[in-house]
Structures are given as C-alpha cells and as structure tokens.
Design an enzyme around this catalytic site. Sequence first.
Site, mmCIF file in Angstrom:
data_model
loop_
_atom_site.group_PDB
_atom_site.id
_atom_site.type_symbol
_atom_site.label_atom_id
_atom_site.label_comp_id
_atom_site.label_asym_id
_atom_site.label_seq_id
_atom_site.Cartn_x
_atom_site.Cartn_y
_atom_site.Cartn_z
ATOM 1 N N GLY A 106 26.964 56.975 40.834
ATOM 2 C CA GLY A 106 27.818 56.126 41.659
ATOM 3 C C GLY A 106 28.050 56.712 43.036
ATOM 4 O O GLY A 106 29.156 56.632 43.574
ATOM 5 N N ASP A 129 17.265 56.356 33.738
ATOM 6 C CA ASP A 129 18.665 56.299 34.159
ATOM 7 C C ASP A 129 19.477 55.561 33.081
ATOM 8 O O ASP A 129 19.102 54.471 32.652
ATOM 9 C CB ASP A 129 18.720 55.525 35.495
ATOM 10 C CG ASP A 129 20.064 55.612 36.181
ATOM 11 O OD1 ASP A 129 20.785 56.605 35.967
ATOM 12 O OD2 ASP A 129 20.385 54.681 36.955
ATOM 13 N N HIS A 130 20.571 56.165 32.647
ATOM 14 C CA HIS A 130 21.483 55.540 31.671
ATOM 15 C C HIS A 130 20.796 55.063 30.387
ATOM 16 O O HIS A 130 20.989 53.911 29.963
ATOM 17 C CB HIS A 130 22.240 54.358 32.308
ATOM 18 C CG HIS A 130 23.200 54.782 33.356
ATOM 19 N ND1 HIS A 130 24.420 55.352 33.088
ATOM 20 C CD2 HIS A 130 23.110 54.751 34.709
ATOM 21 C CE1 HIS A 130 25.051 55.648 34.211
ATOM 22 N NE2 HIS A 130 24.269 55.304 35.226
#
Length: 311
Positions: A214, A82-83
């Site tokens: 998000g 993730d990211h």
Amino acid sequence: MPLVTTKEMFQKAYEGGYAVGAFNVNNMEIIQGITEAGKEVNAPLILQVSSGARKYANHTYLVKLVEAAVQETNLPIALHLDHGDSFELCKSCIDGGFTSVMIDGSKYSYEENIALTKKVVEYAHAHGVVVEGELGQLAGIEDDVQVSEEDASYTKPEQVYDFATRTGVDSLAIAIGTSHGAYKFKPGQKPQLRFDILEEIKKNLPNFPIVLHGASSVMQDHVKMINENGGKMPDAIGIPEDMLRQAARSAVCKINIDSDIRLAVTGTIRKYFNENPSHFDPRQYLAPAREAVKEMVKHKILNVLGCDNKA
Ligand code: G3H
Ligand code: 13P
Ligand code: ZN
C-alpha cells in the site's frame, strides 16, 4: 541472466539503506515501462502478479513477458506472487516459474497464519523459491481519537520474531498505516505512518527484510491529469514520498507500488483521447501510457527507493 530470487537483493538493500520497488504487472506495456526504467537507471526489480492479474492476463503470458524483459534488460528481476491466499495458488506459481511468493495469511488467526505460511515455506524452499509472509492488516489511519481501535490492525512487534522463526519466511509484510488503493487518507487528514512500530520490529527482528504494501504516493500530477480530462478522483491521497524514503533507509527492503502505475496509465490515456478524439489505433495511446509508467518508475527509483545503480 535467469530470473532471480529476492534473497541477495534484500541483503544488499538492508545493508545499503535502500529498498527495491515491487511493481504490479498486468500487461506488456506495463512490464516494458517498468523494465525500461530499471534498465536506464540500472536498478534491480521485483515484478509482482496478483491473482487478479493472473486471471486477467494468464499465467503463461505473464511469465513469458517477464522472461522477455529479463532477456532485453539483463537486470536482476524477481517474479513474485502478490497476496497469494492459498497453498494451492502459491504452489501453482512456484511450479510455474515464479521465484518468490507471498502467502497472505493476515486475515486468519495468528496460529492459522503460522501453519499456512510454514506449509508454503516448506514447499517453496524445497524448490528454491523465497516466501513473503504478512502480520497485521493494512488499514488507513482514521483519526487520533481512535488510535487504540486502530492499533488492533497494526503489526504487533512482540509477534514478529516468533512468526519469522516458526514459519521460516524470508521477508515480512507489516502494517504501520499504509493502505491499498488511491484513497489512503481523508481530505485534510495529516498522513502518518507508525515509524515507532517499524523501529520496534527492527529491534525485535534484526537484519530481516521488511515489506511495505500500500505504498503508492498517489502522484498528484496524474490525479490532476485524470480530473482535467473527464475523470473524478479529487480526494485521492497517498503516502508522502519522504516517509517512504525514511522507511527504505530503515528495515524496509521492498516497497509495493500498483496504484501509481494505474494512475499514470489512466491519466495519460484520458489526456490522449481528450486531445485526439478521433484516434482509434491502440498503439497511439498505449505508447504514451507506457512512457508515463517508465517516467514514474524512474522517479520512484531515483527519489524514493534509492536502488539506482544497485543491479
Ligand atoms: O494489493 C493489491 C494490488 O494492488 C493488486 O490489485 O488484485 O486488483 O490486481 P488487484
Ligand atoms: P498501492 O495500492 O498503494 O499501490 O499498493 C500496492 C500493493 O501493496 C500491492 O500488493
Ligand atoms: Zn499489497
């Protein structure tokens, strides 16, 4: 069954009008809660690891725990970074057994984002790993009078085809009004997502899996549990579940959830200690926390994502 990539999951999700949940994992109980839920409702899963999670729990521990979950459940599970913020981090995860990585170049200029993403895609694809890119930067919607200013951080639909074809990414994270964390909207503000932008993106990039970061709905029963047991999060507001369902019916194939896990764990443990102030065996408070994660994830799969019985 070995760990899988998201390729087949996303194709089926796109065609079936549902999304696969991408849940952030940091420890054994969270991994068990998520995967036991997936098993009960027969859902495919994406377990995602941030660089912070990797620092906290160690790459090898997380990979081995996820492999154990695959062995226990026999579900199609993808292990995703993730990211990812650099080629080196993505490479390390690809070399270390992840089946999917995100390279988040959204803070760079458009051309720099393309160059970095393309470099990761070339390495990943040569190793059988899929890549998620990002265009646009997540932000909360401020208020109606500032729309044009806010528009600057939404994904620009006119860029998505060019970005996807020049980088070769397998999925694309977009910004349509969701934001990370538990405070997505101000108290009294009407939650809004830019479905018009999502539909433009879908038109310009047909049959392509879109990712929503998000996307916690900030479940109010857990917020209440925190506030009733000594915590202080009165204004935590998330994305309404019906909006997430609407996105899942459209081109969104991956919905990222981390804050809802944190709230379930923290609310349960706060309540446990309030009711049992003399207890000190970690198993006594981690077991109900794991159960709360499981119930929350089952709720998401059945009521928001729609990926039950799609494993
Ligand atoms: O998008 C970020 C995720 O919620 C992961 O958060 O970097 O604190 O692990 P973290
Ligand atoms: P939330 O903070 O809404 O759970 O988002 C998580 C996320 O996007 C992880 O990449
Ligand atoms: Zn995210």
